[in-house]
Design a protein around this motif. Structure first.
Motif, PDB file in Angstrom:
ATOM      1  N   SER A 158     -35.163 -82.898   6.923  1.00  0.00           N
ATOM      2  CA  SER A 158     -34.563 -83.557   8.086  1.00  0.00           C
ATOM      3  C   SER A 158     -33.397 -84.440   7.649  1.00  0.00           C
ATOM      4  N   VAL A 159     -33.581 -85.142   6.539  1.00  0.00           N
ATOM      5  CA  VAL A 159     -32.506 -85.994   6.011  1.00  0.00           C
ATOM      6  C   VAL A 159     -31.321 -85.140   5.584  1.00  0.00           C
ATOM      7  N   LEU A 160     -31.592 -83.984   4.978  1.00  0.00           N
ATOM      8  CA  LEU A 160     -30.499 -83.095   4.579  1.00  0.00           C
ATOM      9  C   LEU A 160     -29.765 -82.547   5.799  1.00  0.00           C
ATOM     10  N   ASN A 161     -30.495 -82.226   6.860  1.00  0.00           N
ATOM     11  CA  ASN A 161     -29.845 -81.791   8.098  1.00  0.00           C
ATOM     12  C   ASN A 161     -28.964 -82.899   8.658  1.00  0.00           C
ATOM     13  N   LEU A 162     -29.485 -84.121   8.633  1.00  0.00           N
ATOM     14  CA  LEU A 162     -28.687 -85.264   9.092  1.00  0.00           C
ATOM     15  C   LEU A 162     -27.403 -85.378   8.270  1.00  0.00           C
ATOM     16  N   ALA A 163     -27.533 -85.234   6.942  1.00  0.00           N
ATOM     17  CA  ALA A 163     -26.368 -85.325   6.063  1.00  0.00           C
ATOM     18  C   ALA A 163     -25.358 -84.226   6.366  1.00  0.00           C
ATOM     19  N   MET A 164     -25.842 -83.014   6.648  1.00  0.00           N
ATOM     20  CA  MET A 164     -24.934 -81.905   6.947  1.00  0.00           C
ATOM     21  C   MET A 164     -24.219 -82.121   8.285  1.00  0.00           C
ATOM     22  N   HIS A 165     -24.922 -82.716   9.240  1.00  0.00           N
ATOM     23  CA  HIS A 165     -24.266 -83.030  10.510  1.00  0.00           C
ATOM     24  C   HIS A 165     -23.214 -84.120  10.314  1.00  0.00           C
ATOM     25  N   PHE A 166     -23.530 -85.095   9.487  1.00  0.00           N
ATOM     26  CA  PHE A 166     -22.545 -86.152   9.216  1.00  0.00           C
ATOM     27  C   PHE A 166     -21.318 -85.566   8.523  1.00  0.00           C
ATOM     28  N   HIS A 167     -21.551 -84.706   7.537  1.00  0.00           N
ATOM     29  CA  HIS A 167     -20.432 -84.071   6.836  1.00  0.00           C
ATOM     30  C   HIS A 167     -19.621 -83.209   7.801  1.00  0.00           C
ATOM     31  N   GLY A 168     -20.323 -82.438   8.653  1.00  0.00           N
ATOM     32  CA  GLY A 168     -19.624 -81.583   9.602  1.00  0.00           C
ATOM     33  C   GLY A 168     -18.812 -82.386  10.601  1.00  0.00           C
ATOM     34  N   TRP A 169     -19.412 -83.445  11.127  1.00  0.00           N
ATOM     35  CA  TRP A 169     -18.699 -84.289  12.082  1.00  0.00           C
ATOM     36  C   TRP A 169     -17.505 -84.979  11.425  1.00  0.00           C
ATOM     37  N   LEU A 170     -17.677 -85.479  10.200  1.00  0.00           N
ATOM     38  CA  LEU A 170     -16.586 -86.165   9.503  1.00  0.00           C
ATOM     39  C   LEU A 170     -15.444 -85.209   9.197  1.00  0.00           C
ATOM     40  N   SER A 171     -15.756 -84.004   8.754  1.00  0.00           N
ATOM     41  CA  SER A 171     -14.708 -83.020   8.468  1.00  0.00           C
ATOM     42  C   SER A 171     -13.982 -82.612   9.748  1.00  0.00           C
ATOM     43  N   PHE A 172     -14.710 -82.548  10.858  1.00  0.00           N
ATOM     44  CA  PHE A 172     -14.102 -82.261  12.158  1.00  0.00           C
ATOM     45  C   PHE A 172     -13.143 -83.382  12.549  1.00  0.00           C
ATOM     46  N   PHE A 173     -13.587 -84.617  12.367  1.00  0.00           N
ATOM     47  CA  PHE A 173     -12.758 -85.781  12.675  1.00  0.00           C
ATOM     48  C   PHE A 173     -11.473 -85.769  11.847  1.00  0.00           C
ATOM     49  N   ILE A 174     -11.603 -85.524  10.553  1.00  0.00           N
ATOM     50  CA  ILE A 174     -10.435 -85.522   9.661  1.00  0.00           C
ATOM     51  C   ILE A 174      -9.471 -84.405  10.040  1.00  0.00           C
ATOM     52  N   MET A 175     -10.009 -83.229  10.360  1.00  0.00           N
ATOM     53  CA  MET A 175      -9.145 -82.108  10.719  1.00  0.00           C
ATOM     54  C   MET A 175      -8.369 -82.394  12.004  1.00  0.00           C
ATOM     55  N   ILE A 176      -9.055 -82.957  12.994  1.00  0.00           N
ATOM     56  CA  ILE A 176      -8.417 -83.216  14.285  1.00  0.00           C
ATOM     57  C   ILE A 176      -7.282 -84.221  14.158  1.00  0.00           C
ATOM     58  N   TYR A 177      -7.522 -85.320  13.470  1.00  0.00           N
ATOM     59  CA  TYR A 177      -6.567 -86.431  13.475  1.00  0.00           C
ATOM     60  C   TYR A 177      -5.635 -86.484  12.266  1.00  0.00           C
ATOM     61  N   TYR A 178      -5.907 -85.663  11.235  1.00  0.00           N
ATOM     62  CA  TYR A 178      -5.065 -85.725  10.045  1.00  0.00           C
ATOM     63  C   TYR A 178      -4.502 -84.378   9.609  1.00  0.00           C
ATOM     64  N   LYS A 179      -5.012 -83.278  10.158  1.00  0.00           N
ATOM     65  CA  LYS A 179      -4.526 -81.968   9.738  1.00  0.00           C
ATOM     66  C   LYS A 179      -3.861 -81.186  10.868  1.00  0.00           C
ATOM     67  N   LEU A 180      -4.383 -81.289  12.089  1.00  0.00           N
ATOM     68  CA  LEU A 180      -3.806 -80.575  13.223  1.00  0.00           C
ATOM     69  C   LEU A 180      -2.729 -81.415  13.894  1.00  0.00           C
ATOM     70  N   PRO A 181      -1.770 -80.767  14.538  1.00  0.00           N
ATOM     71  CA  PRO A 181      -0.724 -81.516  15.264  1.00  0.00           C
ATOM     72  C   PRO A 181      -1.336 -82.331  16.400  1.00  0.00           C
ATOM     73  N   LEU A 182      -0.749 -83.484  16.686  1.00  0.00           N
ATOM     74  CA  LEU A 182      -1.198 -84.345  17.768  1.00  0.00           C
ATOM     75  C   LEU A 182      -0.097 -84.476  18.806  1.00  0.00           C
ATOM     76  N   LYS A 183      -0.477 -84.870  19.998  1.00  0.00           N
ATOM     77  CA  LYS A 183       0.499 -85.113  21.057  1.00  0.00           C
ATOM     78  C   LYS A 183       1.300 -86.374  20.741  1.00  0.00           C
ATOM     79  N   GLN A 184       2.319 -86.640  21.526  1.00  0.00           N
ATOM     80  CA  GLN A 184       3.146 -87.818  21.278  1.00  0.00           C
ATOM     81  C   GLN A 184       2.360 -89.122  21.389  1.00  0.00           C
ATOM     82  N   ASP A 185       1.325 -89.125  22.216  1.00  0.00           N
ATOM     83  CA  ASP A 185       0.503 -90.334  22.352  1.00  0.00           C
ATOM     84  C   ASP A 185      -0.622 -90.391  21.315  1.00  0.00           C
TER      85      ASP A 185
END
Length: 342
Positions: free
Chosen positions: A123-150
């Motif tokens: 269960s702890v490993l699943n939690l860790a994988m969700h945290f890693h997945g969510w963090l990588s998603f966050f980084i990709m959205i705001y630091y790798k993909l283009p963003l709007k002017q705002d």
């Protein structure tokens, strides 16, 4: 099917295989006699439990045992039940008899006071994988993909996936706590977290598979489901923890989103559809572990804990699909923007 499908499926099965208070082990007269005598004498054979005869006044904090030692103890009844179970299972093994359940659970070996160490670890490993997945998603959205002017994302489901990630981590956290120590409070928190992620996953499945982007439409879809889920959580916590009704609610929400994602995977032209199918098929096969329940190997690894282990790679694949979906939608929207500009 989306990965929140299999996470919801895990929580769904947690609801389906709820704990029963009556099992073959705790119905055994020898076991019952052992527990009754232990609660009076504080001993099972040569092994005695001081907490059975201690007063409610623990004394000054500086003469009490350290917390890590207190954690290993379950109180008089809990330790009596555990030691009587261990002794009874040893007797049954000598007679060539198979292990049986006690109070709805297999006879697990404790580690540092943890009731089901393998399920807790996974269960702890699943939690860790969700945290890693969510963090990588966050980084990709705001630091790798283009963003709007705002500085906001083009992907319309960013906020929903953030909430999903947090609810998933919350559910796995309480799963670990519940498997660590099964008491009324941890059971209710585990069930409540399961219902919460199932309800939100259903909302997310509807919004994404039908591509609902208008805010007013989203509210119209979400409000009734949120109201029902909130009412159900309050019901099982403050009125009655009805296992049968809770099972019906979990099954209804789980099966609904299962069909939604299956329909979408079949008709959409998403480039990462194959990941959905892998999650669906593998999740279905993993369900067999819950149907084919067997005693814990060496006292640690039962079918449920192995199923927990099977969900770890599925979590990784699911968040990979979510990132692919964000990249795919962002690319499509940018192409439309450039086309309009011309």
């Amino acid at each position: 099917m989306a990965v929140h499908y299999w996470t919801a499926l895990f929580l769904l099965l947690s609801c389906l295989f709820c704990i029963s208070n009556a099992s073959a082990g705790d119905a055994d007269p020898d076991y019952r006699t052992c527990v009754s005598e232990c609660e009076i004498s504080g001993c099972v054979g040569p092994l005695c439990f001081p907490q059975c005869n201690s007063s409610s006044d623990g004394g000054p904090w500086y003469i009490q045992e350290p917390l890590y030692l207190q954690w290993k103890k379950w109180g008089c009844q809990g330790d009596c039940r555990y030691q009587c179970m261990v002794n009874r299972e040893s007797e049954r093994e000598t007679l060539g008899q198979a292990p049986v359940k006690y109070h709805g659970k297999w006879p697990f070996k404790r580690v540092l006071g943890i009731q089901e160490p393998a399920s807790v670890a996974f269960s702890v490993l699943n939690l860790a994988m969700h945290f890693h997945g969510w963090l990588s998603f966050f980084i990709m959205i705001y630091y790798k993909l283009p963003l709007k002017q705002d500085r906001t994302a083009y992907y319309e489901y960013v906020g929903l996936w953030h909430i999903y990630g947090l609810l998933s981590m919350n559910s796995w956290f309480w799963s670990a706590v519940f498997h660590s120590r099964d008491v009324d409070l941890t059971e209710r928190l585990d069930y409540s977290s399961a219902v919460a992620i199932l309800g939100f996953s259903l909302i997310l499945a509807i919004l994404r598979t039908f591509d609902i982007r208008v805010e007013a439409a989203r509210v119209m879809v979400s409000a009734p489901i949120l109201a029902f889920v909130t009412t159900h959580i309050l019901y099982i916590n403050f009125y009655k923890l009805d296992y049968g009704w809770n099972m019906i609610v979990c099954v209804a929400m789980g099966v609904s989103q299962l069909f939604l994602w299956a329909r979408w995977a079949a008709v959409s032209s998403h480039p990462s559809n194959w990941k959905l199918w892998v999650v669906v098929i593998a999740g279905g096969l993993a369900m067999l572990l819950e149907i084919y329940d067997f005693p814990p190997y060496e006292g640690y690894f039962d079918a449920h804990s192995i199923w927990h282990a099977a969900t770890i790679p599925l979590t990784i694949l699911w968040w990979s699909f979510i990132r692919d979906d964000a990249e795919f939608r962002t690319s499509s929207l940018l192409k439309k923007t450039k086309t309009k500009a011309k």
